[in-house]
Write an enzyme that holds these catalytic residues in place. Structure first.
Site, PDB file in Angstrom:
ATOM      1  N   THR A 107       0.865  -1.176   0.000  1.00 16.32           N
ATOM      2  CA  THR A 107       0.000   0.000   0.000  1.00 16.32           C
ATOM      3  C   THR A 107       0.894   1.215   0.000  1.00 16.32           C
ATOM      4  O   THR A 107       1.941   1.210   0.647  1.00 16.32           O
ATOM      5  CB  THR A 107      -0.846   0.068   1.306  1.00 16.32           C
ATOM      6  OG1 THR A 107      -0.868  -1.215   1.884  1.00 16.32           O
ATOM      7  CG2 THR A 107      -2.227   0.552   1.046  1.00 16.32           C
ATOM      8  N   GLY A 108       0.504   2.201  -0.720  1.00 21.51           N
ATOM      9  CA  GLY A 108       1.289   3.433  -0.763  1.00 21.51           C
ATOM     10  C   GLY A 108       0.403   4.598  -0.386  1.00 21.51           C
ATOM     11  O   GLY A 108      -0.539   4.446   0.392  1.00 21.51           O
TER      12      GLY A 108
ATOM     13  N   VAL B  74      -1.925  -2.315  -3.927  1.00 24.55           N
ATOM     14  CA  VAL B  74      -1.517  -3.130  -5.066  1.00 24.55           C
ATOM     15  C   VAL B  74      -1.773  -4.600  -4.730  1.00 24.55           C
ATOM     16  O   VAL B  74      -1.421  -5.060  -3.641  1.00 24.55           O
ATOM     17  CB  VAL B  74      -0.024  -2.898  -5.392  1.00 24.55           C
ATOM     18  CG1 VAL B  74       0.394  -3.713  -6.590  1.00 24.55           C
ATOM     19  CG2 VAL B  74       0.242  -1.418  -5.630  1.00 24.55           C
TER      20      VAL B  74
ATOM     21  N   LYS C 225      -2.572  -2.199  -9.509  1.00 24.83           N
ATOM     22  CA  LYS C 225      -2.577  -1.062  -8.583  1.00 24.83           C
ATOM     23  C   LYS C 225      -3.968  -0.453  -8.613  1.00 24.83           C
ATOM     24  O   LYS C 225      -4.420   0.020  -9.662  1.00 24.83           O
ATOM     25  CB  LYS C 225      -1.510  -0.059  -9.043  1.00 24.83           C
ATOM     26  CG  LYS C 225      -1.403   1.192  -8.195  1.00 24.83           C
ATOM     27  CD  LYS C 225      -0.101   1.920  -8.525  1.00 24.83           C
ATOM     28  CE  LYS C 225      -0.015   3.272  -7.851  1.00 24.83           C
ATOM     29  NZ  LYS C 225       1.310   3.890  -8.014  1.00 24.83           N
TER      30      LYS C 225
ATOM     31  N   ASP D 233      10.233  10.840  -7.030  1.00 26.68           N
ATOM     32  CA  ASP D 233       9.872  10.131  -5.797  1.00 26.68           C
ATOM     33  C   ASP D 233      10.693   8.849  -5.682  1.00 26.68           C
ATOM     34  O   ASP D 233      10.183   7.787  -5.336  1.00 26.68           O
ATOM     35  CB  ASP D 233       8.368   9.834  -5.786  1.00 26.68           C
ATOM     36  CG  ASP D 233       7.858   9.428  -4.399  1.00 26.68           C
ATOM     37  OD1 ASP D 233       8.587   9.653  -3.402  1.00 26.68           O
ATOM     38  OD2 ASP D 233       6.748   8.884  -4.315  1.00 26.68           O
TER      39      ASP D 233
END
Ligand code: ADP
Ligand code: MG
Length: 416
Positions: free
Chosen positions: A22-23, A28, A44, A137
């Site tokens: 998880t972001g 995902v 995703k 990022d």
């Protein structure tokens, strides 16, 4: 049907299974295509509800960029879909997980591995920059590994990426502070070069197991980046502290870790005065490490010998348990080999093998005297194996240090 709790969302044509990660915006999942080939993919899923205008734009840029590029070290976007609740990015599945987990599981990566990873990362980055794309990022969580064995790196999560020519300047704060270039953290004005800073931070984390400017607040981070204090001195400070407290084995292992840092620094430092200062430090740490080693060796020898009567008793009590007897035999072989002082790698393997067995047997052993003895024996063997590992590392660090000190003075004054 909306996804309830931890259940993955439904997507026609696919079977979504375990959660891979998880972001910030997305979860995902691993998934299979409902075709004969049962192709494995990673999907995703971004919940539309969590998106504001800026994050919609980010997602669209991510899709646009990933759709147009193909590179062996950039995760492949195979397709994308959406329904009333979610947007789905169907990607190539990376079975090795992300680099953050990979480093954490191994604590640090050997230089050889870090070097290969850096080459792959540089290759992906060169390709991106040739296409005027900045990732913005870069961090271990956003770098995936194709497989657990002999992995290839795959750059992922283009959620913050931007089309940006090298001379463009941006003002929006993106990315994750620990990996961010100072001009991003402090001035919020930056260009495409910020990705290079992040690569440096990632390389440091791969080699030392934590990012160089680990901080709890923005202020602390800014202070650490601005200060010119050497990052690694923490190790020496810690070693001296343990040494003063009389914890010789902890001090020894910290000095050895410090040597692992200082020895390469001795090779790479081009300023003659600084090189001389490092050389003096390396000499000092080696001689203290040697004194400590002598101390630790004699005290551990007497400690190890004390364990014998209990070991004999355990052997007696193991007579009707052939599997336990066999595991104890392997442990004895390891001890004998260690005392001979021959091949450390083989000895360590024997320890690991016997410990694996003994731990399994311990789990099945009912409470009682034999369990207590077995427990104590396992602890003693673990301590021996740890000690052996430390010795091996230390010998390596020391011989590297001595080699570096023996280096001709000529290279001390190459520049200036
Ligand atoms: P976010 O934009 O929310 O940060 P990411 O794309 O970074 O989402 O994915 C979150 C996590 O999911 C990653 O850190 C990684 O652990 C896992 N992951 C993402 N993509 C894949 C993939 N293709 N294969 C395996 N794991 C993945
Ligand atoms: Mg991410």
């Amino acid at each position: 049907m909306a996804a309830a709790g931890w259940a993955p969302p439904r997507l026609p044509g696919f079977i979504l299974t375990e959660r891979l990660g998880t972001g910030t915006y997305a979860t995902v999942y691993k998934a299979y295509r409902k075709t004969d080939t049962r192709e494995v993919v990673a999907i995703k899923c971004v919940s539309k509800r969590s998106l504001n205008r800026a994050s919609v734009e980010n997602l669209l840029t991510e899709i646009e960029i990933l759709k147009t590029i193909r590179h062996p070290h950039i995760v492949e976007l195979k397709d994308f879909q959406w329904d009333s609740d979610h947007i789905y990015l169907i990607m190539e599945f990376c079975a090795g997980g992300d680099l953050s987990r990979f480093i954490r599981m191994r604590r640090i990566l050997p230089e050889k591995v870090a070097r290969i990873f850096l080459q792959q990362l540089a290759c992906a980055l060169k390709f991106l920059h040739d296409h005027n794309i900045s990732h913005l990022d870069l961090k271990p969580q956003n770098i995936l590994l194709s497989t657990p064995e002999n992995p290839q790196l795959k750059l992922a999560d283009f959620g913050f990426a931007q089309y940006m020519s090298p001379w463009d300047e941006k003002h929006v704060l993106r990315g994750s502070p620990l990996y961010m270039a100072p001009e991003m953290v402090c001035c919020q004005q930056y260009d495409a070069r910020v990705d290079l800073w992040s690569v440096g931070v990632i390389l440091y984390e791969a080699l030392f197991g934590r990012p160089p400017f680990a901080s709890r607040s923005f202020a602390e981070l800014e202070e650490k980046i601005r200060s010119d204090r050497a990052i690694e001195t923490d190790l020496v400070v810690e070693a001296v502290k343990k040494d003063q407290e009389g914890d010789a084995s902890a001090a020894l292992s910290l000095y050895c870790k410090a040597l692992e840092y200082f020895v390469p620094a001795l090779y790479y430092e081009s300023d003659a005065r600084r090189k001389e200062a490092i050389r003096a430090k390396v000499g000092q740490y080696i001689s203290r490490a040697e004194e400590l080693k002598a101390l630790v060796t004699s005290s551990s020898k007497s400690l190890l010998q004390q364990g014998n009567p209990a070991r004999e008793l355990l052997r007696e009590m193991a007579k009707d348990k052939p599997r336990l007897c066999a595991a104890l035999d392997v442990a004895s072989a390891a001890i004998a080999k260690e005392e001979e002082g021959k091949d450390d790698n083989d000895t360590l393997k024997l320890y690991q093998h016997s410990l694996g067995e003994l731990l399994l047997l311990l789990a099945a052993e009912p409470a009682g005297r034999r369990r207590e003895l077995l427990h104590a024996e396992i602890q003693a063997l673990m301590a021996r194996a740890e000690y052996l590992k430390d010795q091996m590392k230390m010998r390596e660090a020391q011989s590297m240090g001595k080699e570096a000190l023996a280096e001709p003075v000529r290279s001390t004054c190459t520049l200036q």
